[in-house]
Write an enzyme that holds these catalytic residues in place. Structure first.
Site, short mmCIF file in Angstrom:
data_model
loop_
_atom_site.label_atom_id
_atom_site.label_comp_id
_atom_site.label_asym_id
_atom_site.label_seq_id
_atom_site.Cartn_x
_atom_site.Cartn_y
_atom_site.Cartn_z
N SER A 144 0.82 -1.19 0.00
CA SER A 144 0.00 0.00 0.00
C SER A 144 0.87 1.26 0.00
CB SER A 144 -0.97 -0.04 1.19
OG SER A 144 -1.94 0.97 1.09
N GLU A 238 -9.77 -3.03 -6.56
CA GLU A 238 -9.30 -1.96 -5.68
C GLU A 238 -9.12 -0.67 -6.46
OE1 GLU A 238 -5.20 -2.09 -4.19
OE2 GLU A 238 -5.05 -4.12 -4.98
N HIS A 268 -7.55 -4.81 -1.87
CA HIS A 268 -6.31 -4.15 -1.52
C HIS A 268 -5.46 -4.99 -0.56
CE1 HIS A 268 -3.72 -0.69 -1.09
NE2 HIS A 268 -3.92 -0.63 0.21
#
Length: 297
Positions: A144, A238, A268
């Site tokens: 991320s 995502e 995600h």
């Protein structure tokens, strides 16, 4: 079985308590409690320490090769998460790669704005090299925001006297803090974990008045020439899908060896759910094989 697993994971995330764009203090506690509710395997060692003045957690599993190291960067939109919160996924990477993982506890926004996280990443890497670990035996892995930080750190290294690591694997990287990718809109209904509004709030925390297209914060706008081999994994469900696709495209245009893997119908950082999702297990095995190939070259 995978379709059932994907649906179960979607339901879990969609009805979970985490709000990435919510109050920082509250959501840090929620994030930590969610992670802490999953027990670590008994054979995982997690030892706090520091590298170059930056707090780290060194994660090891049985049969680690002491000659190779993964420098790991956790997720959390630059405002949530910690090295200790990342131990579960870091340990899974450690086990599959056969290396010790050093997870960097970089400073978080809004208390510490850009470029604090980037400075910590470079300092930790420099210190690892100073411990006589060759760059050819180091890989970067990030999830991320940590994936975006990996890319930004690699770009920043070009302006230092430091060599590039052997390779880097990026899981669902947040690489565009302008949140301008088409998937921010087209995938919004499918993403059970993130919203464009939440990311824009965290980008403001991290950058303040700075331009969100700043290349060392949003590496899709950076010159990626000279980066090491990259593996980018992302789920098709995502809003950061386009971050991964555009980052891979820009890397390829800059003559970087890059592999993009888009895993269908997963959310995600799906790699963190390998215990309940076959796709995550396969993705982590693919990432481990990629990193080990780079060390062998």
């Amino acid at each position: 079985m995978s379709q059932q697993q994907r649906q179960a994971l979607d339901d879990l995330l969609r009805h979970g308590p985490l709000d990435v764009g919510g109050d920082v203090t509250e959501q840090r506690a929620v994030f930590h409690d969610m992670i802490a509710s999953i027990p670590l395997p008994a054979d995982v060692s997690a030892k706090p320490g520091e590298l170059g003045g930056v707090p780290v957690v060194t994660v090891q599993t049985p049969e680690n090769d002491p000659s190779v190291v993964v420098l790991y960067f956790h997720g959390g939109a630059y405002a949530l998460g910690s090295a200790s919160d990342s131990v579960g996924l870091a340990a899974d990477v450690s086990r599959r790669v056969g290396a010790r993982v050093v997870s960097v506890d970089y400073r978080l926004a809004p208390e510490h704005s850009f470029p604090a996280a980037l400075d910590d990443a470079v300092a930790a890497y420099r210190a690892l090299l100073d411990e006589d670990v060759p760059s050819s035996k180091i890989a970067f892995v990030g999830e991320s925001a940590g994936g975006g930080l990996v890319a930004a750190t690699l770009v920043a290294l070009k302006d230092t006297d430091l060599p590039q690591p052997a390779s880097a694997a990026l899981f669902s990287p947040w690489a565009d803090l302008t949140v301008s990718g088409a998937s921010a809109t087209t995938k919004a209904a499918l993403d059970p974990a993130l919203t464009p509004e939440a990311l824009r709030r965290r980008a403001l925390d991290y950058l303040g008045e700075r331009d969100t297209a700043t290349p060392l914060a949003s590496p899709i706008f950076a010159d990626l020439t000279g980066l090491p081999p990259l593996l980018i994994q992302v789920g098709s469900h995502e809003i950061l899908l386009d971050d991964a696709v555009r980052l891979a495209s820009r890397a390829a245009a800059a003559d970087v060896a890059v592999e993009l893997q888009v895993w269908p119908e997963v959310p995600h950082v799906f790699q963190g759910f390998a215990a309940v999702l076959d796709d995550a297990d396969r993705a982590l095995n693919a990432a481990a094989a990629f990193l080990k190939r780079a060390w062998a070259d």
